[in-house]
Design a protein around this motif. Sequence first.
Motif, short mmCIF file in Angstrom:
data_model
loop_
_atom_site.label_atom_id
_atom_site.label_comp_id
_atom_site.label_asym_id
_atom_site.label_seq_id
_atom_site.Cartn_x
_atom_site.Cartn_y
_atom_site.Cartn_z
N PRO A 28 3.17 7.87 5.85
CA PRO A 28 4.06 7.05 5.02
C PRO A 28 4.14 7.60 3.60
CG PRO A 28 2.00 5.90 5.44
CD PRO A 28 1.98 7.15 6.26
N VAL A 29 5.23 7.32 2.94
CA VAL A 29 5.43 7.79 1.57
C VAL A 29 4.50 7.05 0.61
CG1 VAL A 29 7.13 7.99 -0.28
CG2 VAL A 29 7.82 8.37 2.09
N VAL A 30 4.33 5.75 0.85
CA VAL A 30 3.48 4.92 0.00
C VAL A 30 2.28 4.47 0.83
CG1 VAL A 30 3.40 2.78 -1.33
CG2 VAL A 30 5.49 4.12 -1.27
N PRO A 31 1.07 4.55 0.28
CA PRO A 31 -0.10 4.09 1.04
C PRO A 31 0.05 2.62 1.47
CG PRO A 31 -0.79 5.27 -0.91
CD PRO A 31 0.69 5.11 -1.00
N LEU A 32 -0.43 2.33 2.66
CA LEU A 32 -0.27 1.01 3.25
C LEU A 32 -0.93 -0.08 2.40
CD1 LEU A 32 0.88 -0.53 5.63
CD2 LEU A 32 -1.25 -0.11 6.85
N LYS A 33 -2.08 0.22 1.77
CA LYS A 33 -2.75 -0.82 0.99
C LYS A 33 -1.91 -1.23 -0.23
CE LYS A 33 -5.75 2.31 -1.59
NZ LYS A 33 -7.12 2.67 -1.91
N ILE A 34 -1.14 -0.30 -0.79
CA ILE A 34 -0.27 -0.63 -1.91
C ILE A 34 0.85 -1.55 -1.45
CG2 ILE A 34 1.39 0.31 -3.57
CD1 ILE A 34 -0.41 2.76 -3.82
N VAL A 35 1.40 -1.26 -0.29
CA VAL A 35 2.47 -2.10 0.25
C VAL A 35 1.94 -3.50 0.54
CG1 VAL A 35 4.06 -2.39 2.20
CG2 VAL A 35 3.71 -0.13 1.20
N LYS A 36 0.77 -3.59 1.17
CA LYS A 36 0.20 -4.91 1.48
C LYS A 36 -0.07 -5.69 0.21
CE LYS A 36 -1.89 -3.82 5.93
NZ LYS A 36 -3.14 -3.66 6.68
N ARG A 37 -0.61 -5.01 -0.82
CA ARG A 37 -0.90 -5.69 -2.08
C ARG A 37 0.40 -6.18 -2.73
NH1 ARG A 37 -2.86 -2.08 -6.47
NH2 ARG A 37 -3.87 -1.11 -4.71
N ALA A 38 1.45 -5.38 -2.68
CA ALA A 38 2.73 -5.77 -3.27
C ALA A 38 3.28 -7.02 -2.59
CB ALA A 38 3.73 -4.63 -3.19
N PHE A 39 3.18 -7.06 -1.26
CA PHE A 39 3.66 -8.24 -0.54
C PHE A 39 2.81 -9.46 -0.85
CE2 PHE A 39 6.00 -5.39 2.40
CZ PHE A 39 7.24 -6.00 2.28
N ALA A 40 1.51 -9.26 -1.01
CA ALA A 40 0.62 -10.39 -1.30
C ALA A 40 0.85 -10.93 -2.70
CB ALA A 40 -0.84 -9.96 -1.14
N GLU A 41 1.17 -10.04 -3.66
CA GLU A 41 1.33 -10.46 -5.05
C GLU A 41 2.74 -10.93 -5.39
OE1 GLU A 41 0.12 -7.09 -7.30
OE2 GLU A 41 -1.99 -7.31 -6.78
#
Length: 104
Positions: A28-41
């Motif tokens: 993926p272009v963006v790490p999955l943990k960053i995506v999960k954090r963005a959705f959570a925040e």
Amino acid sequence: MTWQSELAALIEETMAHVKAVEGANVKPVVPLKIVKRAFAESPRPARLEPMAWSSAGSERDEILRRVANFKAVQERMQREREDYCERTLKARFVARVKERLPTS
């Protein structure tokens, strides 16, 4: 060429592409943990309150109330934008005047 044959050709082309990509190790272009954090925040969209039908009021009154509330918010935001613009321009003007003043 009919639309059915075009569709069949598109499906064949898509399936060939899928088979070609299946074996590749795609990162993926963006790490999955960053995506999960963005959705959570990320804040959830505000829910609209349900229409409140009172025995005294009508649907028209409720709509008029909501429109008036929306208009008030828009006017407040417009005033805030104008105030911000005025403050910014004034600060810039003061800074320019200070730049031009001779130092003694």
